[in-house]
Scaffold this motif. Structure first.
Motif: not given
Length: 451
Positions: A258-272
């Motif tokens: 299935d699709i696994i989604r995570e969020e992480v901030s890299i140098d102030g930018i939100l990556f999903r």
């Protein structure tokens, strides 16, 4: 929304149990209404603006509800520009409910979503672009998105738009004045000067429009899909980026169903980051569904990290399939498992080892570069983050181009003036000088009730 002189009330802090809750009132009767239920060292109606007072509040049966702190703000020195009160209570939902219910008995109504901020706009405390920045500040999740919203609230974009609009008003006013003296053949501004001004305004608008993709990244973040054949290391790369094991990693092909989604901030930018199921032909129903969901995610992602490994090599057929779902400028080609030392020379953008971490910083930097583009902007740059603003600027530019063409075709000043005025109106929509009730309701309905 009803914007008569009624007084409104709402909980301004998140609902639920907490250390404190803040109840906000605004309107001509707010101070008098709280005075009816408050007992302290002084009457609130006699207190100066910007002062805080300790006391107790009571219900309509004169039963004690809670100890409170009352903040008094008198018009125009308040958030809304009206008389306003903030009641700080203990953070019990029951206490909040009892205070609001007591206040509602005094010709006060519950505020509608965003009504406090809408009143601030109506009363000239902030313009429409600044009002929109308020909700962006509330919803900001990274340092970059917070800085962008803060700059907009401070008027950086508004000031730029106002300057452009003032330039337009000057020249359109002179052209319209010329129309009044058409029989005398008096010219207040030459066609050459007008063309130069229009060209400068178009250039300024183009510069602003270029910032939209950057601003959208700051505000909304970036959707990144990890794509590749089964077992090339998609989940391992995700786990490395997250610094913890969120995806199951094994040697069995097709582990991610299935699709696994995570969020992480890299140098102030939100990556999903989306760990997709390996794309391959399969007859297994559950895995087939996972593959189909992966295709949908690829279509909707801003960046595709296409992963190959040293053992399987670059999958040309899969890459061609990706190009049916997205564009090549969105794809980052990554070779994983370089720690195996098989030294295949793949045509890729980045070579990494999710196991050892080699090259992973290069991948993160490539993702940032791909999402932000080649343009760089500072905190002193006016940046577009709203589709509404972008569309209004595009309309303004189109009207300016029309007015330029009218001038070059030596058409009557009426044609030039009409498009210049339309361009003014388009810019005015951004800051709320020109707007409709439908636009206002659409904007402020996105706010929470207490803001």
């Amino acid at each position: 929304m009803n914007f008569e002189n009624d007084t409104i009330v709402a909980l301004a802090t998140p609902s639920g149990t907490g250390a404190i809750s803040v109840i906000r009132l605004s309107g001509e009767g707010s101070i008098h209404a709280v005075d009816k239920i408050f007992k302290g060292s002084a009457k609130l109606c006699e207190c100066q603006s910007g002062t805080i007072h300790y006391g107790k509040v009571y219900d309509s049966e004169n039963s004690l509800i809670d100890d409170v702190l009352i903040s008094v703000f008198r018009n125009p020195n308040s958030y809304t520009g009206e008389d306003s009160i903030e009641i700080s209570t203990h953070g019990s939902p029951l206490i909040v409910q009892k205070i609001i219910q007591t206040l509602l008995k005094n010709e006060i109504r519950i505020a509608e979503p965003g009504e406090f901020t809408k009143r601030a706009f109506i009363n000239g405390k902030i313009d429409l672009a600044q009002a929109e920045a308020v909700v962006d500040i509330i919803n900001s999740r990274t340092e970059a998105s917070l800085r962008g919203a803060r700059n907009q609230l401070d008027g950086m974009l508004s000031n730029k738009i106002k300057t452009l609009r003032e330039e337009l008003i000057k020249v359109s006013s002179l052209i319209e004045l010329e129309l009044d003296f058409a029989e005398e053949d008096i010219q207040f501004v030459s066609s050459k000067e007008t063309l130069l001004l229009i060209d400068n305004l178009i250039e300024e608008i183009d510069q602003l429009l270029k910032t939209y993709s950057f601003g959208k990244v700051l505000k909304d973040g970036v959707n990144v899909a990890l794509v590749g054949k089964p077992n090339v290391g998609k989940s391992s790369i995700l786990n490395y980026i997250l610094k913890e094991a969120r995806s199951i990693v094994s040697e069995i092909p097709g582990t991610t169903r299935d699709i696994i989604r995570e969020e992480v901030s890299i140098d102030g930018i939100l990556f999903r980051i989306i760990d997709t199921a390996g794309i391959r032909a399969t007859e297994e129903e559950i895995e087939k569904e996972g593959v189909e969901r992966s295709r949908n995610e690829i279509k909707n992602s801003d960046i595709i990290v296409f992963i190959s490994d040293e053992m399987s090599g670059f999958d040309t057929d899969l890459y061609k399939h990706l190009l049916e779902l997205t564009t090549c400028d969105r794809i980052i080609c990554v070779q994983n498992k370089i720690d195996l030392g098989m030294l295949q020379h793949l045509n890729v953008d980045v070579k990494v080892s999710a196991k050892t971490g080699a090259g992973m910083n290069d991948l993160l930097n490539y993702m940032k570069k791909k999402s932000l583009g080649i343009e760089s902007y500072t905190e002193k740059t006016a940046i577009l983050t709203s589709l509404r603003h972008s569309e209004a600027l595009k309309r303004a530019k189109a009207h300016l181009i029309n007015s330029k063409n009218s001038l070059l075709s030596k058409l009557s000043g009426e044609f030039v003036s009409l498009d210049l005025r339309n361009a003014e109106d388009a810019l005015g929509e951004i800051i709320g000088v020109v707007t409709s009730e439908d636009i206002l309701n659409s904007i402020f309905s996105k706010f929470c009730i207490g803001k």
